[in-house]
Write an enzyme that holds these catalytic residues in place. Structure first.
Site, PDB file in Angstrom:
ATOM      1  N   GLU A 240      -9.012  -6.507 -10.102  1.00 10.51           N
ATOM      2  CA  GLU A 240      -9.836  -5.201 -10.384  1.00 10.51           C
ATOM      3  C   GLU A 240      -9.211  -4.505 -11.817  1.00 10.51           C
ATOM      4  O   GLU A 240     -10.373  -4.788 -12.972  1.00 10.51           O
ATOM      5  CB  GLU A 240     -10.222  -4.192  -9.841  1.00 10.51           C
ATOM      6  CG  GLU A 240     -10.288  -4.519  -7.934  1.00 10.51           C
ATOM      7  CD  GLU A 240     -11.144  -3.682  -7.451  1.00 10.51           C
ATOM      8  OE1 GLU A 240     -11.744  -2.233  -7.731  1.00 10.51           O
ATOM      9  OE2 GLU A 240     -10.427  -3.640  -6.335  1.00 10.51           O
ATOM     10  N   HIS A 256       1.367 -21.968   8.728  1.00  5.45           N
ATOM     11  CA  HIS A 256       1.101 -22.839   9.611  1.00  5.45           C
ATOM     12  C   HIS A 256      -0.635 -23.422   9.420  1.00  5.45           C
ATOM     13  O   HIS A 256      -1.289 -24.132  10.224  1.00  5.45           O
ATOM     14  CB  HIS A 256       0.297 -21.905  10.954  1.00  5.45           C
ATOM     15  CG  HIS A 256       1.611 -21.307  11.618  1.00  5.45           C
ATOM     16  ND1 HIS A 256       2.380 -22.342  12.736  1.00  5.45           N
ATOM     17  CD2 HIS A 256       2.891 -20.099  11.641  1.00  5.45           C
ATOM     18  CE1 HIS A 256       3.335 -21.564  13.287  1.00  5.45           C
ATOM     19  NE2 HIS A 256       3.184 -20.422  12.686  1.00  5.45           N
ATOM     20  N   LYS A 350     -23.648  -2.765  -6.474  1.00  5.33           N
ATOM     21  CA  LYS A 350     -23.972  -1.847  -5.597  1.00  5.33           C
ATOM     22  C   LYS A 350     -25.101  -0.904  -6.321  1.00  5.33           C
ATOM     23  O   LYS A 350     -26.018  -0.473  -5.479  1.00  5.33           O
ATOM     24  CB  LYS A 350     -22.651  -0.624  -6.182  1.00  5.33           C
ATOM     25  CG  LYS A 350     -21.171  -1.108  -5.378  1.00  5.33           C
ATOM     26  CD  LYS A 350     -20.800   0.496  -5.901  1.00  5.33           C
ATOM     27  CE  LYS A 350     -19.124   0.514  -4.665  1.00  5.33           C
ATOM     28  NZ  LYS A 350     -18.517   1.667  -4.522  1.00  5.33           N
TER      29      LYS A 350
END
Ligand code: F6R
Length: 360
Positions: A240, A256, A350
């Site tokens: 950001e 892993h 948005k």
């Protein structure tokens, strides 16, 4: 490298690259945290269940990371604490639950949807916001509301977004034990001297890291149960503020799977810069894994660094690491010539979603 460091020591360069004063806001974080702690101590105690079966923090992005930190602070309490970053809440949420809805703007549709769902399921609710629809709804519905000062980008309001709630939950006894929060402003204030713009680059780990990261993709490795929220926050702050891709993972899980990816061709790996975030409270076997992994991967990538938090409490140390990452991401934005404050793509998404119609 030397030229990049010199730029970060040039006050005129810093002023020119920071038209919206993100550095100033960042420098104010210790005071923000102090004010937030005082706010939490002063808020009249709301009527909330004193022994909920669990606490769910619901929020997104900059408003959710406070939930991760609250989870860390509640570590010793035998109370499940979860963070939900979604429209819907986990299926077990019901009348025994306490749901803390956090949205700095108060208008994030996922959080508003979780607010409505928590109400439908009969859960106790606590809203944290600077205003917007969430504040209106909380007032209408008689839901306890922690109102925080507005006017900042949500990610710059970290202290306001979780410390008052944390103090409140401690005062109510929902999070037993408590204490230790008072060291946070002190830890941050002492780091500010070391990381701020006034400290010359050759003695400033945040400036130095920004220069090393220039042209590379940060990959931040934390550890489950300790530095995990800091690793996530570093990644999102590079996204950001510096507007660059960044990735994160945690030990022991990354041992892993992710480690195998470092057998990739050299030219691919040279673009990556590994950051290892470590803490004295890391599990002893995790510490061994960090050593081995760093030794294995560091020679294959474009660069690597290791940082360890300082402070008496885990939360203080993790917040210190967050502060370092916040500064580094803002300095990196300056080096890339981008304004750290606006997040145009988030705003665009948005707006477009709002245009498509109401979510709740
Ligand atoms: C912007 C930022 C975002 C927002 C997120 C949710 O600074 O950090 O990640 O936090 O889009 O918005 P709010 O916090 O208003 O609910």
């Amino acid at each position: 490298m030397r030229e990049l460091l010199a730029l970060l020591d040039d006050p005129a360069f810093l002023r020119e690259r920071d038209p919206d004063g993100m550095l100033e806001t960042l420098l104010g974080l210790p005071e923000q945290c102090r004010e937030a702690l005082e706010h939490g101590a002063r808020i009249p105690l709301p009527e909330l269940p004193l022994s909920p079966a669990h606490v769910v923090f619901a929020g997104l992005g900059g408003s959710a990371v406070g939930g991760d930190l609250a989870r860390l602070a509640a570590g010793k309490a035998r109370l499940p604490v979860l963070v939900s970053r979604d429209y819907t809440l986990p299926p077990f949420v019901g009348p025994e639950s306490l749901v803390v809805l956090v949205s700095y703007s108060g208008n994030t549709e996922e959080t508003l949807s979780a607010y409505a769902e928590a109400g439908e399921r009969g859960a106790a609710r606590l809203a944290v916001t600077s205003g917007g629809r969430l504040a209106e709804l909380a007032v209408e519905d008689g839901v306890p509301l922690v109102r925080v000062p507005g006017g900042l980008p949500p990610r710059s309001a970290l202290g306001y977004l979780f410390l008052p709630v944390l103090v409140l939950l401690q005062r109510l006894g929902v999070f037993p034990g408590g204490g230790g929060l008072e060291e946070i402003p002190e830890v941050l204030a002492s780091l500010r001297e070391e990381l701020g713009p006034g400290k010359e680059a050759k003695l400033n780990p945040a400036k130095e890291l920004a220069a090393r990261l220039y042209g590379k993709i940060p990959v931040v490795f934390g550890a489950s149960g300790t530095t995990e929220p800091a690793a996530l926050r570093w990644k999102t702050q590079f996204n950001e503020n510096a507007k660059c891709p960044a990735y994160w993972n945690v030990f022991p899980e990354l041992n892993h799977n992710e480690v195998v990816g470092f057998e990739a061709p050299e030219e691919l790996l040279r673009a990556l810069y590994l950051v290892f975030l470590r803490d004295e409270a890391d599990h002893p076997r995790v510490k061994a894994r960090q050593e081995l992994t760093e030794r294995l991967l560091a020679p294959r990538v474009g660069g690597s660094s290791r940082f360890q938090g300082r402070g008496r409490t885990l939360l203080g140390r993790v917040l210190g690491l967050i502060y370092l990452g916040d500064f580094a991401s803002v300095y990196l934005a300056f080096l890339y010539g981008v304004n750290p404050k606006p997040v145009a793509v988030i705003d665009y998404l948005k707006q477009e979603l709002a245009r498509l119609g109401e979510a709740v």
